[in-house]
Write a protein that holds these residues in place. Structure first.
Motif, PDB file in Angstrom:
ATOM      1  N   LEU A 286      16.188  -1.267 -17.353  1.00 32.20           N
ATOM      2  CA  LEU A 286      16.251  -0.135 -16.434  1.00 32.20           C
ATOM      3  C   LEU A 286      14.896   0.562 -16.330  1.00 32.20           C
ATOM      4  O   LEU A 286      14.521   1.059 -15.263  1.00 32.20           O
ATOM      5  N   VAL A 287      14.160   0.605 -17.440  1.00 27.72           N
ATOM      6  CA  VAL A 287      12.801   1.167 -17.404  1.00 27.72           C
ATOM      7  C   VAL A 287      11.945   0.392 -16.409  1.00 27.72           C
ATOM      8  O   VAL A 287      11.253   0.983 -15.561  1.00 27.72           O
ATOM      9  N   LYS A 288      11.984  -0.929 -16.478  1.00 34.24           N
ATOM     10  CA  LYS A 288      11.170  -1.763 -15.589  1.00 34.24           C
ATOM     11  C   LYS A 288      11.597  -1.611 -14.139  1.00 34.24           C
ATOM     12  O   LYS A 288      10.750  -1.517 -13.233  1.00 34.24           O
ATOM     13  N   THR A 289      12.911  -1.590 -13.907  1.00 33.23           N
ATOM     14  CA  THR A 289      13.395  -1.447 -12.540  1.00 33.23           C
ATOM     15  C   THR A 289      12.952  -0.125 -11.929  1.00 33.23           C
ATOM     16  O   THR A 289      12.492  -0.070 -10.784  1.00 33.23           O
ATOM     17  N   ALA A 290      13.092   0.963 -12.690  1.00 34.02           N
ATOM     18  CA  ALA A 290      12.728   2.282 -12.170  1.00 34.02           C
ATOM     19  C   ALA A 290      11.230   2.372 -11.882  1.00 34.02           C
ATOM     20  O   ALA A 290      10.810   2.913 -10.853  1.00 34.02           O
ATOM     21  N   LYS A 291      10.394   1.839 -12.781  1.00 28.38           N
ATOM     22  CA  LYS A 291       8.946   1.875 -12.547  1.00 28.38           C
ATOM     23  C   LYS A 291       8.556   1.012 -11.349  1.00 28.38           C
ATOM     24  O   LYS A 291       7.667   1.384 -10.562  1.00 28.38           O
ATOM     25  N   ALA A 292       9.202  -0.144 -11.205  1.00 26.83           N
ATOM     26  CA  ALA A 292       8.906  -1.011 -10.059  1.00 26.83           C
ATOM     27  C   ALA A 292       9.288  -0.322  -8.748  1.00 26.83           C
ATOM     28  O   ALA A 292       8.578  -0.454  -7.740  1.00 26.83           O
ATOM     29  N   CYS A 295       6.593   2.122  -7.895  1.00 29.84           N
ATOM     30  CA  CYS A 295       5.447   1.434  -7.302  1.00 29.84           C
ATOM     31  C   CYS A 295       5.720   1.098  -5.838  1.00 29.84           C
ATOM     32  O   CYS A 295       4.825   1.235  -4.983  1.00 29.84           O
ATOM     33  N   ARG A 296       6.934   0.664  -5.547  1.00 28.95           N
ATOM     34  CA  ARG A 296       7.259   0.317  -4.161  1.00 28.95           C
ATOM     35  C   ARG A 296       7.163   1.533  -3.248  1.00 28.95           C
ATOM     36  O   ARG A 296       6.615   1.457  -2.134  1.00 28.95           O
ATOM     37  N   PHE A 297       7.700   2.670  -3.688  1.00 32.58           N
ATOM     38  CA  PHE A 297       7.643   3.867  -2.845  1.00 32.58           C
ATOM     39  C   PHE A 297       6.207   4.354  -2.664  1.00 32.58           C
ATOM     40  O   PHE A 297       5.843   4.847  -1.586  1.00 32.58           O
ATOM     41  N   LEU A 298       5.378   4.210  -3.696  1.00 34.48           N
ATOM     42  CA  LEU A 298       3.970   4.563  -3.544  1.00 34.48           C
ATOM     43  C   LEU A 298       3.274   3.588  -2.592  1.00 34.48           C
ATOM     44  O   LEU A 298       2.349   3.968  -1.859  1.00 34.48           O
ATOM     45  N   GLY A 299       3.733   2.340  -2.595  1.00 34.67           N
ATOM     46  CA  GLY A 299       3.219   1.378  -1.628  1.00 34.67           C
ATOM     47  C   GLY A 299       3.603   1.751  -0.205  1.00 34.67           C
ATOM     48  O   GLY A 299       2.803   1.620   0.730  1.00 34.67           O
ATOM     49  N   VAL A 300       4.829   2.226  -0.021  1.00 37.15           N
ATOM     50  CA  VAL A 300       5.266   2.691   1.296  1.00 37.15           C
ATOM     51  C   VAL A 300       4.422   3.873   1.752  1.00 37.15           C
ATOM     52  O   VAL A 300       4.005   3.966   2.915  1.00 37.15           O
ATOM     53  N   ASP A 301       4.138   4.777   0.819  1.00 41.14           N
ATOM     54  CA  ASP A 301       3.294   5.929   1.139  1.00 41.14           C
ATOM     55  C   ASP A 301       1.905   5.475   1.592  1.00 41.14           C
ATOM     56  O   ASP A 301       1.349   6.000   2.569  1.00 41.14           O
ATOM     57  N   ALA A 302       1.341   4.482   0.878  1.00 41.96           N
ATOM     58  CA  ALA A 302       0.021   3.983   1.251  1.00 41.96           C
ATOM     59  C   ALA A 302       0.060   3.275   2.603  1.00 41.96           C
ATOM     60  O   ALA A 302      -0.857   3.420   3.428  1.00 41.96           O
ATOM     61  N   GLU A 303       1.122   2.515   2.866  1.00 43.71           N
ATOM     62  CA  GLU A 303       1.228   1.786   4.133  1.00 43.71           C
ATOM     63  C   GLU A 303       1.368   2.748   5.308  1.00 43.71           C
ATOM     64  O   GLU A 303       0.742   2.546   6.364  1.00 43.71           O
ATOM     65  N   VAL A 304       2.157   3.808   5.128  1.00 41.53           N
ATOM     66  CA  VAL A 304       2.308   4.812   6.178  1.00 41.53           C
ATOM     67  C   VAL A 304       0.980   5.519   6.445  1.00 41.53           C
ATOM     68  O   VAL A 304       0.662   5.888   7.582  1.00 41.53           O
ATOM     69  N   LYS A 307      -3.267   2.548   4.542  1.00 41.55           N
ATOM     70  CA  LYS A 307      -3.988   1.866   3.468  1.00 41.55           C
ATOM     71  C   LYS A 307      -3.205   0.617   3.059  1.00 41.55           C
ATOM     72  O   LYS A 307      -2.530   0.583   2.025  1.00 41.55           O
ATOM     73  N   LEU A 308      -3.294  -0.405   3.882  1.00 40.25           N
ATOM     74  CA  LEU A 308      -2.452  -1.578   3.674  1.00 40.25           C
ATOM     75  C   LEU A 308      -2.836  -2.340   2.417  1.00 40.25           C
ATOM     76  O   LEU A 308      -1.980  -2.883   1.716  1.00 40.25           O
ATOM     77  N   GLY A 309      -4.134  -2.408   2.123  1.00 39.57           N
ATOM     78  CA  GLY A 309      -4.563  -3.109   0.916  1.00 39.57           C
ATOM     79  C   GLY A 309      -4.020  -2.452  -0.340  1.00 39.57           C
ATOM     80  O   GLY A 309      -3.537  -3.132  -1.258  1.00 39.57           O
ATOM     81  N   GLU A 310      -4.078  -1.123  -0.393  1.00 41.90           N
ATOM     82  CA  GLU A 310      -3.516  -0.402  -1.526  1.00 41.90           C
ATOM     83  C   GLU A 310      -2.009  -0.571  -1.592  1.00 41.90           C
ATOM     84  O   GLU A 310      -1.434  -0.690  -2.691  1.00 41.90           O
ATOM     85  N   ALA A 311      -1.355  -0.605  -0.422  1.00 39.26           N
ATOM     86  CA  ALA A 311       0.099  -0.788  -0.387  1.00 39.26           C
ATOM     87  C   ALA A 311       0.493  -2.118  -1.017  1.00 39.26           C
ATOM     88  O   ALA A 311       1.438  -2.194  -1.816  1.00 39.26           O
ATOM     89  N   ILE A 312      -0.245  -3.181  -0.679  1.00 42.72           N
ATOM     90  CA  ILE A 312       0.047  -4.494  -1.271  1.00 42.72           C
ATOM     91  C   ILE A 312      -0.215  -4.458  -2.774  1.00 42.72           C
ATOM     92  O   ILE A 312       0.519  -5.059  -3.569  1.00 42.72           O
ATOM     93  N   GLY A 313      -1.272  -3.735  -3.171  1.00 40.98           N
ATOM     94  CA  GLY A 313      -1.563  -3.606  -4.596  1.00 40.98           C
ATOM     95  C   GLY A 313      -0.421  -2.950  -5.353  1.00 40.98           C
ATOM     96  O   GLY A 313      -0.095  -3.369  -6.480  1.00 40.98           O
ATOM     97  N   TRP A 314       0.206  -1.957  -4.745  1.00 42.01           N
ATOM     98  CA  TRP A 314       1.352  -1.311  -5.409  1.00 42.01           C
ATOM     99  C   TRP A 314       2.528  -2.279  -5.548  1.00 42.01           C
ATOM    100  O   TRP A 314       3.242  -2.261  -6.564  1.00 42.01           O
ATOM    101  N   LEU A 315       2.726  -3.126  -4.549  1.00 40.17           N
ATOM    102  CA  LEU A 315       3.808  -4.125  -4.656  1.00 40.17           C
ATOM    103  C   LEU A 315       3.527  -5.097  -5.796  1.00 40.17           C
ATOM    104  O   LEU A 315       4.436  -5.461  -6.553  1.00 40.17           O
ATOM    105  N   LEU A 316       2.277  -5.526  -5.912  1.00 40.46           N
ATOM    106  CA  LEU A 316       1.914  -6.434  -7.005  1.00 40.46           C
ATOM    107  C   LEU A 316       2.060  -5.746  -8.352  1.00 40.46           C
ATOM    108  O   LEU A 316       2.453  -6.380  -9.343  1.00 40.46           O
ATOM    109  N   GLY A 318       4.299  -3.454  -9.043  1.00 42.18           N
ATOM    110  CA  GLY A 318       5.731  -3.461  -9.326  1.00 42.18           C
ATOM    111  C   GLY A 318       6.199  -4.812  -9.832  1.00 42.18           C
ATOM    112  O   GLY A 318       7.001  -4.893 -10.774  1.00 42.18           O
ATOM    113  N   LYS A 319       5.697  -5.890  -9.236  1.00 44.57           N
ATOM    114  CA  LYS A 319       6.088  -7.225  -9.681  1.00 44.57           C
ATOM    115  C   LYS A 319       5.551  -7.518 -11.078  1.00 44.57           C
ATOM    116  O   LYS A 319       6.201  -8.213 -11.871  1.00 44.57           O
TER     117      LYS A 319
END
Length: 471
Positions: A286-292, A295-304, A307-316, A318-319
């Protein structure tokens, strides 16, 4: 997002044989009768199939609610000297949160004292609240929205699940305070009824409740479910709304709070000798899921924010937290980069081929979140590789920027134990005690070990669903 607790069973016991009351003579025998019904309900529930247990958890909870007022009233009368204990009161409970030896069932532990009964019986009520939350989540996930009324119904069910988890948290806090302040359990007790376990379960319940609050505002699992369901026609209706920048940051902070509480729960379970490894593993997942998710929501914030490069970095990032892939190192040679891509593609194919029912039941939502991260990465990489050409920052620098968590539910909400009403007490005062006990009250519990053939199920995470929809 809620752990699949196994409800304990208990041995027969008679309060009337150990306690007597001058002000309410029939209270001990009435409590014994209610306990016998409660015990019988637990045994019947254990013999049901998993699907029947899900449907019957509400009825079982009603039986517990009917027994606890008698138990806590007896305890209050004992404290005020209105109830006198004439002999040792001893009960046996199956410690379902204790470590098991092989495939055998959890051990049965017999201990003396009314406190032991109060702890197990009250904690079982909290377990049923968590299981009811799972049933509401399952109902919400099985009915993907096609119109506003369906969406409202799903949100209502998620709200109900959240309320059950906050109630469970308040019960654990009550038990923790009672165990810490009273220090009544002087014997060596199983992990299930220790202060450290109650503290861990309180943290876990708040973590789950917080993620459920996020789930109601999170459109991405629904989007991914629609895209991967060949039979779905949801795309013909209203598309889910993607959260804006401000909302994404708030959801990320809520996810980080959930991760912090789940981390405390994992530490608490690990610090409890003899506790269940499955529960500790679930807390870690659950710790890993919540942190991931954060990261995804911060990636959405960057994409909006463009900052697409940073958004992809946040997805990576999370993974990487989920343990799917290692961070991409641009300094590696061509062969190493090729092996990384091959490993990544293999992980993605493994997730895509997973049965939807399996996604809903695994590892506190880890696989589900990985699927969302994969789909978003594909979409954003395609745009970045053809239009933006932005540099992707290293994941280590992004993970160090994760924000502090923000609570959404009060942490000091304590459950109030139910007591018998004044009219019920008057009735018990005027009623003669029942000295004779029927055979069913003293029934042998040798068939307690009978268990049904289990359906395919994974403890913790999302309950299994008959649909690929998320809500």
């Amino acid at each position: 997002m809620t752990f699949a607790f196994t409800l304990p069973t208990t041995s027969p016991a008679s309060f009337a044989a150990s306690f007597s009351s001058s002000s309410a003579p029939s209270l001990p025998s009435a409590a014994s009768t209610r306990r016998a019904v409660y015990r019988d309900s637990l045994k019947r529930h254990k013999r049901l199939s998993p699907s029947e247990q899900t449907n019957g958890i509400s009825s079982l909870q009603t039986t517990i609610d009917e027994y606890l007022p008698y138990l806590h009233t007896l305890d209050a009368y004992k404290t005020s000297q209105d109830v006198i204990q004439s002999s040792d009161f001893e009960t046996e409970w199956r410690a379902t949160l204790s470590r098991r030896s092989g495939p055998a069932e959890a051990p049965r532990v017999r201990r003396k004292g009314l406190e032991y009964e109060i702890c197990f019986a009250t904690a079982t009520l909290a377990y049923t609240h968590a299981l009811r939350a799972r049933s509401f989540i399952q109902a919400a996930l099985q009915s993907p929205p096609s119109d506003s009324s369906s969406t409202s119904s799903s949100e209502h069910m998620i709200n109900q699940a959240t309320q059950h988890m906050t109630t469970a948290a308040s019960i654990y806090l009550f038990l923790q305070n009672r165990a810490t302040a009273g220090e009544r359990l002087t014997q060596q007790m199983p992990p299930d009824v220790t202060s450290s376990m109650y503290n861990a379960l309180w943290s876990l319940s708040l973590a789950s409740a917080t993620l459920l609050a996020v789930l109601k505002q999170d459109p991405f699992p629904s989007i991914i479910a629609i895209q991967n369901d060949k039979n779905s026609k949801e795309w013909m209706y209203k598309a889910p709304t993607v959260p804006n920048s401000v909302k994404s940051k708030l959801l990320a902070r809520l996810c980080m709070y959930s991760a912090d509480m789940a981390s405390k729960a994992a530490a608490g379970v690990a610090a409890t000798p003899g506790s269940s490894p499955a529960l500790q593993s679930y807390c870690g997942d659950l710790v890993k899921t919540a942190k991931a998710k954060a990261c995804r929501f911060l990636g959405v914030d960057a994409e909006v924010s463009g900052k697409l490069g940073e958004a992809i970095g946040w997805l990576l990032a999370g993974k990487e937290i989920l343990g799917m892939i290692s961070a991409i190192d641009e300094d590696k040679g061509t062969l190493s980069r090729g092996l990384d891509k091959l490993k990544k593609a293999r992980e993605e194919r493994k997730i895509e081929k997973s049965h939807p029912e399996g996604l809903i039941a695994q590892d506190a939502g880890k696989t589900e979140e990985a699927m969302v991260l994969n789909e978003l990465e594909k979409k954003w990489r395609k745009i970045n590789d053809s239009v933006n050409f932005e540099t992707i920052p290293p994941t280590s620098s992004l993970i160090a920027m994760l924000p502090r968590g923000r609570p959404i539910f009060p942490e000091n909400q304590i459950w109030t134990p139910p007591k018998l009403s004044s009219s019920e007490l008057v009735q018990l005062q005027n009623q003669a005690p029942n000295d004779g006990e029927t055979d069913w009250l003293r029934a042998d519990d040798s068939d307690d070990d009978i268990t049904p053939v289990a359906e395919s199920s994974v403890p913790g995470g999302f309950p299994r669903s008959q649909s690929t929809g998320y809500y």
